[in-house]
Write an enzyme that holds these catalytic residues in place. Structure first.
Site, short mmCIF file in Angstrom:
data_model
loop_
_atom_site.label_atom_id
_atom_site.label_comp_id
_atom_site.label_asym_id
_atom_site.label_seq_id
_atom_site.Cartn_x
_atom_site.Cartn_y
_atom_site.Cartn_z
N SER A 149 -11.57 2.01 -6.70
CA SER A 149 -10.34 1.23 -6.59
C SER A 149 -10.42 0.32 -5.38
O SER A 149 -11.06 0.67 -4.37
CB SER A 149 -9.13 2.16 -6.46
OG SER A 149 -7.97 1.43 -6.14
N TYR A 162 -4.98 9.40 -3.39
CA TYR A 162 -5.75 8.78 -4.47
C TYR A 162 -6.94 7.99 -3.91
O TYR A 162 -8.08 8.13 -4.37
CB TYR A 162 -4.83 7.87 -5.28
CG TYR A 162 -5.50 7.04 -6.34
CD1 TYR A 162 -5.75 7.57 -7.60
CD2 TYR A 162 -5.86 5.72 -6.11
CE1 TYR A 162 -6.35 6.81 -8.59
CE2 TYR A 162 -6.47 4.94 -7.08
CZ TYR A 162 -6.71 5.49 -8.32
OH TYR A 162 -7.31 4.73 -9.29
#
Length: 257
Positions: A149, A162
């Site tokens: 990400s 995350y």
């Protein structure tokens, strides 16, 4: 003179292929002549739609149920996978795309241990041990792509757990590249920016304010779409990119630069 028989099609295994980036990846691979086995966690109806779409372009896809956060199920998954790969050709596969994931948005102060463990099981432990389980079936000269990400590079409050898992996956990917190099297997990271999917409850796709905010910090002036990512992954798996290894490739339209 008799012609040589056609070489078997390449075969990919994509986790989380029933929606979003995984679905786009499966369809983009089909357009490039690659057959796919993809996993889905719960929504068989959506998975079957992807199978039908792949069939519509003349390729083959098979959907298998798998919870990528349940490592105890991996041995059974491999046993279910073997006959599928036999049916697709050689009994082995060429490309592994570790895409399946879950979202989480909470501050460090508000994140519970259960929240953290759930992310760990899917995004790090699951990736590590599913890859380990599948290595005997991955052809020498194959490819691994792990999804990370943009949040592993830039920081948005509420994303620490995350993003931390994705940072760990990026380190794991470099080690995969190093340890699997003798087999000719490459390993790379694709790190999307914010994408308009149903991920995080459709936050980027459905919230106009979030959409505008992200577009405003992106050089190309918009949020990403699934088809900004899937075709890129398919192209990275092509023969033209065989010398790309141990790299993190961010696909974010120039977000937060």
């Amino acid at each position: 003179m008799t012609s040589n028989p056609a070489s078997p099609s390449k075969v990919a295994l994509v986790t989380g292929g029933s929606r979003g980036l995984g679905r786009s990846t499966v369809l983009a691979l089909a357009e490039r002549g690659v057959d796919t086995v993809f996993t889905y966690r719960a929504n068989n109806a959506e998975a079957e739609k992807v199978v039908a779409s792949v069939d519509g372009v003349g390729r083959r896809a098979v959907a298998l149920q798998l919870d990528t956060g349940d490592t105890a199920s991996f041995a059974g998954f491999v046993q279910r996978l073997r006959p599928v790969l036999d049916d697709l050709g050689s009994g082995r596969f060429d490309y592994l795309v570790n895409n399946a994931g879950t979202s989480h948005h909470a501050s460090i102060e508000e994140t519970t241990e259960d929240d953290f463990d759930a992310l760990y099981r899917v995004h790090l432990k699951g990736v590590f041990f599913l890859t380990q389980s599948l290595l005997p079936l991955l052809n020498d000269g194959g490819r691994i792509i792990n999804l990370s990400s943009g949040l592993a590079r830039f920081a948005f409050p509420g994303s620490a757990p995350y993003a931390s898992m994705k940072g760990a996956v990026e380190v794991l990917t470099r080690y995969l590249a190093k340890e699997l190099g003798p087999r000719g297997i490459t390993a790379n990271v694709v790190a999307p920016g914010a994408i308009a999917t149903d991920f995080s409850g459709g936050m980027v796709r459905d919230n106009p304010e979030v959409n505008r905010q992200i577009a405003g910090v992106t050089a190309l002036g918009r949020v990403g779409q699934p088809d900004d990512i899937g075709p890129m992954i398919a192209s990275l798996l092509s023969d033209a990119n065989g010398w790309v290894n141990a790299q993190r490739i961010e696909v974010s339209g120039g977000m937060q630069i």
